[in-house]
Design a protein around this motif. Structure first.
Motif: not given
Length: 180
Positions: A3-12, A17-21
Protein backbone atom coordinates in the motif's frame (compact mmCIF):
# COMPACT_ATOMS: atom_id res chain seq x y z
CA UNK A 1 4.29 -2.36 2.41
CA UNK A 2 2.50 -2.72 -0.94
CA UNK A 3 0.00 0.00 0.00
CA UNK A 4 2.89 2.33 0.80
CA UNK A 5 4.59 1.49 -2.52
CA UNK A 6 1.42 2.25 -4.44
CA UNK A 7 1.19 5.65 -2.79
CA UNK A 8 4.76 6.50 -3.71
CA UNK A 9 4.25 5.44 -7.33
CA UNK A 10 1.03 7.45 -7.55
CA UNK A 11 2.79 10.48 -6.06
CA UNK A 12 5.56 10.38 -8.69
CA UNK A 13 3.05 9.73 -11.48
CA UNK A 14 0.89 12.72 -10.47
CA UNK A 15 3.85 15.02 -9.74
CA UNK A 16 3.53 18.29 -11.65
CA UNK A 17 0.61 16.85 -13.63
CA UNK A 18 -1.12 20.17 -14.24
CA UNK A 19 1.97 21.81 -15.69
CA UNK A 20 2.58 18.88 -18.00
CA UNK A 21 -1.05 18.94 -19.21
CA UNK A 22 -0.96 22.70 -19.91
CA UNK A 23 2.34 22.34 -21.77
CA UNK A 24 0.88 19.55 -23.97
CA UNK A 25 -2.30 21.51 -24.71
CA UNK A 26 -0.44 24.70 -25.64
CA UNK A 27 1.96 22.83 -27.96
CA UNK A 28 1.44 23.52 -31.67
CA UNK A 29 -0.54 20.73 -33.34
CA UNK A 30 0.62 19.15 -36.63
CA UNK A 31 -1.31 20.12 -39.73
CA UNK A 32 -3.68 17.46 -41.09
CA UNK A 33 -3.05 16.04 -44.56
CA UNK A 34 -4.93 17.78 -47.37
CA UNK A 35 -8.10 16.08 -48.51
CA UNK A 36 -8.33 14.46 -51.92
CA UNK A 37 -10.28 16.53 -54.40
CA UNK A 38 -13.43 14.62 -55.30
CA UNK A 39 -14.77 14.66 -58.85
CA UNK A 40 -17.90 16.75 -59.15
CA UNK A 41 -21.12 14.83 -59.65
CA UNK A 42 -22.58 14.96 -63.13
CA UNK A 43 -25.74 16.95 -63.46
CA UNK A 44 -28.88 14.81 -63.58
CA UNK A 45 -29.71 15.97 -67.12
CA UNK A 46 -26.61 14.20 -68.50
CA UNK A 47 -27.73 10.90 -67.00
CA UNK A 48 -31.08 11.17 -68.76
CA UNK A 49 -29.45 11.98 -72.11
CA UNK A 50 -27.04 9.02 -71.76
CA UNK A 51 -29.97 6.70 -71.12
CA UNK A 52 -31.70 8.09 -74.21
CA UNK A 53 -28.66 7.46 -76.42
CA UNK A 54 -28.43 3.87 -75.22
CA UNK A 55 -32.07 3.21 -76.02
CA UNK A 56 -31.98 4.90 -79.46
CA UNK A 57 -31.86 2.72 -82.56
CA UNK A 58 -28.54 2.97 -84.42
CA UNK A 59 -29.19 2.08 -88.08
CA UNK A 60 -25.56 1.48 -89.22
CA UNK A 61 -24.92 -0.91 -86.31
CA UNK A 62 -28.21 -2.66 -86.93
CA UNK A 63 -27.27 -3.19 -90.60
CA UNK A 64 -23.90 -4.68 -89.58
CA UNK A 65 -25.63 -6.96 -87.11
CA UNK A 66 -27.92 -8.28 -89.85
CA UNK A 67 -24.88 -9.36 -91.91
CA UNK A 68 -23.58 -11.64 -89.15
CA UNK A 69 -24.50 -15.33 -89.54
CA UNK A 70 -23.73 -17.84 -86.79
CA UNK A 71 -23.78 -21.57 -87.39
CA UNK A 72 -23.17 -23.86 -84.43
CA UNK A 73 -22.89 -27.61 -83.97
CA UNK A 74 -22.95 -29.78 -80.88
CA UNK A 75 -19.29 -30.31 -79.83
CA UNK A 76 -20.09 -33.64 -78.14
CA UNK A 77 -21.38 -35.15 -81.39
CA UNK A 78 -18.50 -33.80 -83.49
CA UNK A 79 -15.65 -34.84 -81.17
CA UNK A 80 -14.15 -38.30 -81.47
CA UNK A 81 -14.70 -40.23 -78.26
CA UNK A 82 -11.82 -42.50 -77.29
CA UNK A 83 -12.74 -46.18 -76.78
CA UNK A 84 -11.06 -46.17 -73.34
CA UNK A 85 -13.51 -43.56 -72.10
CA UNK A 86 -16.58 -45.30 -73.46
CA UNK A 87 -15.44 -48.79 -72.52
CA UNK A 88 -13.28 -48.59 -69.38
CA UNK A 89 -13.40 -52.35 -68.98
CA UNK A 90 -10.78 -52.64 -71.76
CA UNK A 91 -8.06 -51.56 -69.30
CA UNK A 92 -9.21 -53.99 -66.64
CA UNK A 93 -8.54 -57.65 -66.00
CA UNK A 94 -10.76 -60.23 -64.30
CA UNK A 95 -10.09 -60.98 -60.67
CA UNK A 96 -7.72 -63.94 -60.16
CA UNK A 97 -8.42 -64.60 -56.49
CA UNK A 98 -10.90 -63.33 -53.96
CA UNK A 99 -11.77 -64.00 -50.36
CA UNK A 100 -14.74 -66.34 -49.82
CA UNK A 101 -16.67 -63.77 -47.77
CA UNK A 102 -16.70 -60.04 -48.39
CA UNK A 103 -14.81 -58.63 -45.38
CA UNK A 104 -16.51 -55.89 -43.38
CA UNK A 105 -19.54 -55.95 -45.70
CA UNK A 106 -17.61 -54.40 -48.61
CA UNK A 107 -18.77 -54.96 -52.17
CA UNK A 108 -17.01 -57.89 -53.85
CA UNK A 109 -14.88 -56.85 -56.84
CA UNK A 110 -15.18 -58.65 -60.16
CA UNK A 111 -12.31 -56.96 -62.01
CA UNK A 112 -9.34 -54.69 -61.24
CA UNK A 113 -7.36 -52.22 -63.38
CA UNK A 114 -4.32 -53.57 -65.18
CA UNK A 115 -1.16 -52.92 -63.19
CA UNK A 116 -2.99 -53.16 -59.84
CA UNK A 117 -3.64 -55.96 -57.35
CA UNK A 118 -6.22 -56.55 -54.70
CA UNK A 119 -4.98 -57.30 -51.19
CA UNK A 120 -6.03 -60.94 -51.49
CA UNK A 121 -4.19 -61.34 -54.81
CA UNK A 122 -1.08 -59.66 -53.44
CA UNK A 123 -1.02 -61.89 -50.37
CA UNK A 124 -1.52 -65.02 -52.50
CA UNK A 125 1.23 -64.04 -54.94
CA UNK A 126 3.70 -63.02 -52.21
CA UNK A 127 2.97 -66.11 -50.12
CA UNK A 128 3.34 -68.38 -53.15
CA UNK A 129 6.67 -66.78 -54.06
CA UNK A 130 7.91 -67.15 -50.51
CA UNK A 131 6.96 -70.85 -50.34
CA UNK A 132 7.82 -71.88 -53.93
CA UNK A 133 10.15 -69.31 -55.55
CA UNK A 134 10.92 -71.67 -58.50
CA UNK A 135 7.22 -71.92 -59.46
CA UNK A 136 6.16 -68.39 -58.57
CA UNK A 137 8.85 -66.42 -60.44
CA UNK A 138 8.56 -62.64 -60.83
CA UNK A 139 7.95 -63.09 -64.57
CA UNK A 140 5.05 -65.51 -63.97
CA UNK A 141 3.47 -63.21 -61.33
CA UNK A 142 3.84 -60.18 -63.62
CA UNK A 143 2.25 -62.05 -66.53
CA UNK A 144 -0.61 -63.56 -64.50
CA UNK A 145 -1.62 -60.30 -62.83
CA UNK A 146 -0.84 -57.89 -65.75
CA UNK A 147 1.88 -56.09 -63.77
CA UNK A 148 5.09 -54.37 -64.79
CA UNK A 149 8.09 -56.72 -64.33
CA UNK A 150 10.21 -54.04 -62.58
CA UNK A 151 7.40 -53.29 -60.11
CA UNK A 152 6.87 -57.00 -59.48
CA UNK A 153 10.56 -57.54 -58.72
CA UNK A 154 10.57 -54.55 -56.36
CA UNK A 155 7.42 -55.84 -54.64
CA UNK A 156 8.93 -59.28 -54.09
CA UNK A 157 12.22 -57.81 -52.85
CA UNK A 158 10.94 -55.16 -50.45
CA UNK A 159 7.58 -56.50 -49.25
CA UNK A 160 7.96 -59.65 -47.19
CA UNK A 161 4.70 -60.97 -45.70
CA UNK A 162 4.31 -63.47 -42.90
CA UNK A 163 7.84 -63.10 -41.57
CA UNK A 164 7.76 -63.47 -37.78
CA UNK A 165 10.88 -62.79 -35.78
CA UNK A 166 10.94 -63.96 -32.18
CA UNK A 167 13.34 -61.97 -30.05
CA UNK A 168 14.70 -64.02 -27.15
CA UNK A 169 14.09 -62.48 -23.70
CA UNK A 170 16.98 -60.98 -21.77
CA UNK A 171 16.09 -62.92 -18.61
CA UNK A 172 15.49 -66.63 -18.46
CA UNK A 173 12.41 -66.26 -16.19
CA UNK A 174 10.39 -64.35 -18.80
CA UNK A 175 7.56 -66.07 -20.67
CA UNK A 176 8.21 -66.91 -24.30
CA UNK A 177 5.91 -67.88 -27.17
CA UNK A 178 6.49 -71.42 -28.37
CA UNK A 179 7.17 -71.60 -32.12
CA UNK A 180 5.61 -75.08 -32.43
Amino acid sequence: FSNMGARVVRMFRNFNLENRVHREISREKPLPAPRHAAAPRPPPLLCVSAAETVNQKNDPLLALLRTVYVQSTDPAAAAEVSPQKTRPYLNRRPLKFSLPVAPYGMVELTDVPKGKLTIAEALKALGGHQQQPQTWTPEKIAQDYSLDLKDTKDLLEFFIPFEVKIIPPKTENAKQINSS
